[in-house]
Design an enzyme around this catalytic site. Structure first.
Site, PDB file in Angstrom:
ATOM      1  N   HIS A  16       9.345  26.176  -4.319  1.00  0.00           N
ATOM      2  CA  HIS A  16       8.134  26.528  -5.142  1.00  0.00           C
ATOM      3  C   HIS A  16       7.315  26.953  -3.107  1.00  0.00           C
ATOM      4  CE1 HIS A  16       8.095  22.936  -7.518  1.00  0.00           C
ATOM      5  NE2 HIS A  16       8.928  22.362  -7.039  1.00  0.00           N
ATOM      6  N   GLN A  24      12.590  15.493  -7.601  1.00  0.00           N
ATOM      7  CA  GLN A  24      12.187  17.057  -7.694  1.00  0.00           C
ATOM      8  C   GLN A  24      12.324  15.950  -9.458  1.00  0.00           C
ATOM      9  OE1 GLN A  24      16.367  17.546  -7.169  1.00  0.00           O
ATOM     10  NE2 GLN A  24      16.154  19.839  -8.161  1.00  0.00           N
ATOM     11  N   ASP A  45       5.260  28.928 -11.529  1.00  0.00           N
ATOM     12  CA  ASP A  45       5.460  27.751 -11.858  1.00  0.00           C
ATOM     13  C   ASP A  45       4.095  27.825 -13.213  1.00  0.00           C
ATOM     14  OD1 ASP A  45       6.081  25.372 -10.799  1.00  0.00           O
ATOM     15  OD2 ASP A  45       4.809  24.551 -12.039  1.00  0.00           O
ATOM     16  N   ILE A  46       5.074  27.110 -13.901  1.00  0.00           N
ATOM     17  CA  ILE A  46       4.382  26.829 -15.518  1.00  0.00           C
ATOM     18  C   ILE A  46       2.814  25.998 -15.396  1.00  0.00           C
ATOM     19  CG2 ILE A  46       5.167  24.757 -16.256  1.00  0.00           C
ATOM     20  CD1 ILE A  46       5.255  26.558 -18.584  1.00  0.00           C
ATOM     21  N   ASN A  59      11.834  20.316  -3.433  1.00  0.00           N
ATOM     22  CA  ASN A  59      12.449  18.884  -3.571  1.00  0.00           C
ATOM     23  C   ASN A  59      13.522  18.673  -4.531  1.00  0.00           C
ATOM     24  OD1 ASN A  59       9.304  17.936  -3.645  1.00  0.00           O
ATOM     25  ND2 ASN A  59       8.960  18.578  -5.087  1.00  0.00           N
ATOM     26  N   HIS A 107      15.348  24.510  -6.553  1.00  0.00           N
ATOM     27  CA  HIS A 107      14.430  25.691  -6.761  1.00  0.00           C
ATOM     28  C   HIS A 107      13.124  25.162  -5.534  1.00  0.00           C
ATOM     29  CE1 HIS A 107      13.111  22.475  -8.465  1.00  0.00           C
ATOM     30  NE2 HIS A 107      11.727  22.162  -8.029  1.00  0.00           N
TER      31      HIS A 107
END
Ligand code: 5GP
Length: 124
Positions: free
Chosen positions: A108, A100, A35-36, A93, A106
């Site tokens: 997490h 979301q 994740d960024i 989400n 996706h």
């Protein structure tokens, strides 16, 4: 139920190679990457390569092979990071109430410290 997929979402661009990512694991039908904006010491996103908006979309329309691959990809990420030792949290989400941001399914994978309460009080 039919789901509308937005081809311009950021994960679609990652899948098309238009935006770089730090890949953790790639399988036939799935991609896992960092994740960024990590919310924990370990914060990995696992996405199917197929164009699914949410978990329920995926559950409805994905093939058994895609579902098995995705599930095993999440498990393999946990294994690679040794998360069985201290544990982890999975979050997917969906939609407005699920808050979301990116409309491509996706999961997490969060770990590396004891995480806070599962649900914060409503903030918006
Ligand atoms: P959501 O709120 O949709 O469940 O989570 C979206 C996640 O995608 C956020 O944790 C956010 O930091 C991450 N994200 C957004 N844009 C990018 C990007 O360009 N690259 C990566 N690796 N993660 C992103």
């Amino acid at each position: 139920m039919s789901f509308e997929y937005d081809n311009q979402n950021i994960f679609a661009k990652i899948l098309r190679g238009e935006i770089p990512n730090k890949t953790v694991l790639e399988t036939e039908y799935s991609l896992a990457f960092l994740d960024i904006q990590p919310q924990a010491p370990v914060h990995i996103l696992v996405i199917p390569k197929g164009l699914y908006v949410t978990y329920d979309h995926f559950a409805q329309d994905a093939s058994d092979a895609e579902i098995a691959d995705f599930t095993r990809c999440v498990g393999e990420v946990c294994r690679q990071y040794g998360l069985e030792k201290n544990g982890f949290r999975l979050i997917a989400n969906a939609g407005h109430d699920g808050v979301q941001d990116v409309p491509h399914l996706h999961v997490h994978v969060l770990a590396g410290r004891r995480l806070g309460r599962m649900i914060e009080s409503a903030s918006q």
